[in-house]
Design a protein around this motif. Structure first.
Motif, short mmCIF file in Angstrom:
data_model
loop_
_atom_site.label_atom_id
_atom_site.label_comp_id
_atom_site.label_asym_id
_atom_site.label_seq_id
_atom_site.Cartn_x
_atom_site.Cartn_y
_atom_site.Cartn_z
N SER A 102 0.78 -1.23 -0.02
CA SER A 102 0.05 0.06 0.10
C SER A 102 0.72 1.21 -0.06
O SER A 102 0.71 2.18 -0.68
CB SER A 102 -0.99 0.07 1.12
N VAL A 103 1.90 1.03 1.03
CA VAL A 103 2.70 2.61 1.08
C VAL A 103 3.62 2.68 -0.20
O VAL A 103 3.71 3.78 -0.71
CB VAL A 103 3.64 2.40 2.20
N SER A 104 4.16 1.61 -0.84
CA SER A 104 4.93 1.52 -1.88
C SER A 104 3.94 2.15 -3.22
O SER A 104 4.47 2.83 -4.04
CB SER A 104 5.51 0.19 -2.25
N LEU A 105 2.82 1.62 -3.43
CA LEU A 105 1.97 1.98 -4.81
C LEU A 105 1.71 3.48 -4.36
O LEU A 105 1.70 4.14 -5.42
CB LEU A 105 0.60 1.16 -4.52
N LEU A 106 1.47 4.09 -3.30
CA LEU A 106 1.01 5.42 -3.11
C LEU A 106 2.16 6.23 -3.39
O LEU A 106 2.35 7.34 -4.35
CB LEU A 106 0.38 5.58 -1.77
N SER A 107 3.15 5.78 -2.95
CA SER A 107 4.56 6.57 -2.89
C SER A 107 5.17 6.80 -4.28
O SER A 107 5.43 7.72 -4.97
CB SER A 107 5.56 6.27 -1.87
N ALA A 108 4.98 5.38 -5.10
CA ALA A 108 5.56 5.43 -6.48
C ALA A 108 4.32 6.19 -7.51
O ALA A 108 4.82 6.79 -8.22
CB ALA A 108 5.30 3.88 -6.89
N TYR A 109 3.20 6.05 -6.97
CA TYR A 109 2.22 6.82 -7.96
C TYR A 109 2.51 8.44 -7.61
O TYR A 109 2.43 8.98 -8.75
CB TYR A 109 0.66 6.43 -7.45
N ALA A 110 2.76 8.75 -6.78
CA ALA A 110 2.90 10.27 -6.41
C ALA A 110 4.11 10.79 -7.15
O ALA A 110 4.24 11.85 -7.69
CB ALA A 110 3.29 10.40 -4.80
N VAL A 111 5.03 9.80 -7.08
CA VAL A 111 6.58 10.13 -7.66
C VAL A 111 6.28 10.38 -8.97
O VAL A 111 6.92 11.12 -9.86
CB VAL A 111 7.77 9.37 -7.37
N VAL A 112 5.55 9.47 -9.86
CA VAL A 112 5.44 9.29 -11.23
C VAL A 112 4.58 10.12 -11.86
O VAL A 112 4.85 10.95 -12.72
CB VAL A 112 5.23 7.84 -11.65
N PHE A 113 3.35 10.39 -11.20
CA PHE A 113 2.36 11.21 -11.92
C PHE A 113 1.91 12.40 -11.41
O PHE A 113 1.07 13.24 -11.61
CB PHE A 113 1.13 10.34 -11.77
N PHE A 114 2.75 12.95 -10.27
CA PHE A 114 2.61 14.16 -9.67
C PHE A 114 3.66 15.17 -10.14
O PHE A 114 4.86 14.58 -9.87
CB PHE A 114 2.08 14.17 -8.22
N ARG A 115 3.48 16.44 -10.34
CA ARG A 115 4.54 17.24 -10.70
C ARG A 115 4.68 18.15 -9.49
O ARG A 115 3.86 19.11 -9.42
CB ARG A 115 4.77 17.93 -11.91
N PHE A 116 5.76 18.01 -8.43
CA PHE A 116 5.77 18.90 -7.42
C PHE A 116 7.21 19.25 -7.32
O PHE A 116 8.13 18.33 -7.49
CB PHE A 116 5.18 18.56 -6.13
N GLY A 118 10.89 19.38 -5.80
CA GLY A 118 11.82 18.19 -5.03
C GLY A 118 11.30 16.66 -5.07
O GLY A 118 11.59 15.95 -4.36
N ARG A 119 10.69 16.21 -6.27
CA ARG A 119 10.04 15.35 -6.56
C ARG A 119 10.88 14.08 -6.67
O ARG A 119 10.78 13.00 -5.97
CB ARG A 119 9.00 15.13 -7.85
N MET A 120 12.01 14.37 -7.35
CA MET A 120 12.90 13.32 -7.64
C MET A 120 13.86 13.42 -6.32
O MET A 120 14.67 12.15 -5.79
CB MET A 120 13.85 13.64 -8.73
N ILE A 121 13.95 14.49 -5.59
CA ILE A 121 14.70 14.48 -4.31
C ILE A 121 14.22 13.57 -3.25
O ILE A 121 14.81 12.64 -2.61
CB ILE A 121 14.91 15.87 -3.74
N PHE A 122 12.84 13.60 -3.23
CA PHE A 122 12.11 12.65 -2.24
C PHE A 122 12.18 11.17 -2.85
O PHE A 122 12.41 10.22 -2.00
CB PHE A 122 10.70 13.07 -2.34
N PHE A 123 12.23 10.90 -4.07
CA PHE A 123 12.37 9.52 -4.59
C PHE A 123 13.79 8.96 -4.05
O PHE A 123 13.86 7.90 -3.72
CB PHE A 123 12.21 9.60 -6.03
N TRP A 124 14.89 9.91 -4.40
CA TRP A 124 16.10 9.29 -4.10
C TRP A 124 16.60 9.14 -2.60
O TRP A 124 17.18 8.15 -2.09
CB TRP A 124 17.03 10.62 -4.63
N MET A 125 15.82 10.01 -1.92
CA MET A 125 15.81 9.85 -0.34
C MET A 125 15.15 8.48 0.13
O MET A 125 15.65 7.66 1.02
CB MET A 125 15.06 10.80 0.50
N ILE A 126 13.97 8.02 -0.63
CA ILE A 126 13.26 6.70 -0.29
C ILE A 126 14.49 5.56 -0.97
O ILE A 126 14.62 4.56 -0.23
CB ILE A 126 12.00 6.38 -1.29
#
Length: 290
Positions: A102-116, A118-126
């Protein structure tokens, strides 16, 4: 030509014996300890202590499994019955599995389909947390759980294990293959972000979810170090920890027939998950159709 073809076929058949022999040797090496465990689970303690131990099933399998299921070990470590241990392990495995997905689906969905920002910064932190498994951060994690009064609780057993950078990465890579035209079509039809997630992204991800379910269930079922650290009550022991505690050290008595019976019982749930979800698991790992 016919003779040459026959010779080539014979050579091909003769050359196949080596990989088959290696395969069967690997199966034997893997399966023999399980076979010995099963045999020991059907014997009395006196039969197990004999050298060499008999290699055919005994007549006490029902008594041993019944005692393991309803009573547990009566040695130095008074273990709960296997039914309680398996229930604890099942709770941990299911909560960790569904939580991670559940957490991985939501976090991956946010990183791919939302533009905000620091998006990639959060992804690399994960992503960087891949280098920080529970064993590395176990002391600060234990301190946080202690401060939250989650010692000896199912929440303490499961919540620190839920976050998963690996599953997030896998879902992100899959979501990147979803065509932009599909996203635009959903917007034109008036689908909001959560409806697009529920009606399109989740159905497309079913095979990936099935494959991850099998992997994460076995991961949660086999947890040892964290449950060993976070629980002091025997009633909350998971089956992997309890099996280790049942084995006495030195002169301490060990109910080997109960240990072996509990071990066989502990194998059943993950094996059933693999058998039931085998096709979905393989398809989720190999299917390239999007």
């Amino acid at each position: 030509m016919l003779a040459n073809s026959t010779t080539a076929t014979a050579i091909g058949r003769n050359s196949n014996w080596l990989p088959h022999a290696v395969l069967w040797l690997g199966v034997f090496i893997t399966a023999f300890p399980l076979y010995v465990t099963f045999i020991a689970s059907t014997l009395t303690p006196q039969d197990i202590a004999q050298v060499p131990m008999q290699m055919v099933p005994g007549a006490h399998w029902w008594d041993n499994y019944s005692a393991a299921w309803s009573k547990g070990s009566a040695g130095t470590y008074l273990s709960p019955p296997a039914s309680t241990l398996l229930f604890n392990s099942l709770i941990v495995a299911l909560v960790v599995t569904f939580g991670k997905i559940s957490v991985s689906l939501l976090s991956a969905y946010a990183v791919v389909f939302f533009r905000f920002p620091g998006r990639m910064i959060f992804f690399w932190m994960i992503f960087i947390t891949l280098m920080l498994p529970v064993e590395v951060r176990i002391l600060p994690t234990y301190e946080v759980v202690t401060q939250l009064n989650l010692i000896n609780s199912y929440a303490g057993l499961t919540l620190p294990l839920i976050a998963s950078a690996t599953a997030t990465l896998l879902f992100r890579q899959f979501f990147l293959t979803i065509p932009d035209e599909l996203v635009e079509a959903a917007k034109i039809d008036g689908a909001g972000p959560m409806r697009f997630f529920k009606d399109i992204v989740i159905p497309l991800s079913k095979t990936n979810i099935a494959a991850l379910f099998v992997i994460l269930f076995i991961y949660g079922w086999n947890q040892y170090l964290w449950p060993l650290l976070i629980t002091t009550s025997n009633s909350l022991d998971v089956v992997v920890v309890a099996i280790k505690k049942m084995i006495g050290g030195g002169a301490e008595p060990t109910d080997w027939h109960i240990v072996m019976s509990t071990t066989i019982l502990a194998l059943i749930p993950p094996v059933l998950v693999i058998i039931v979800m085998q096709k979905s698991f393989v398809k989720g790992l190999t299917d390239t159709e999007k």
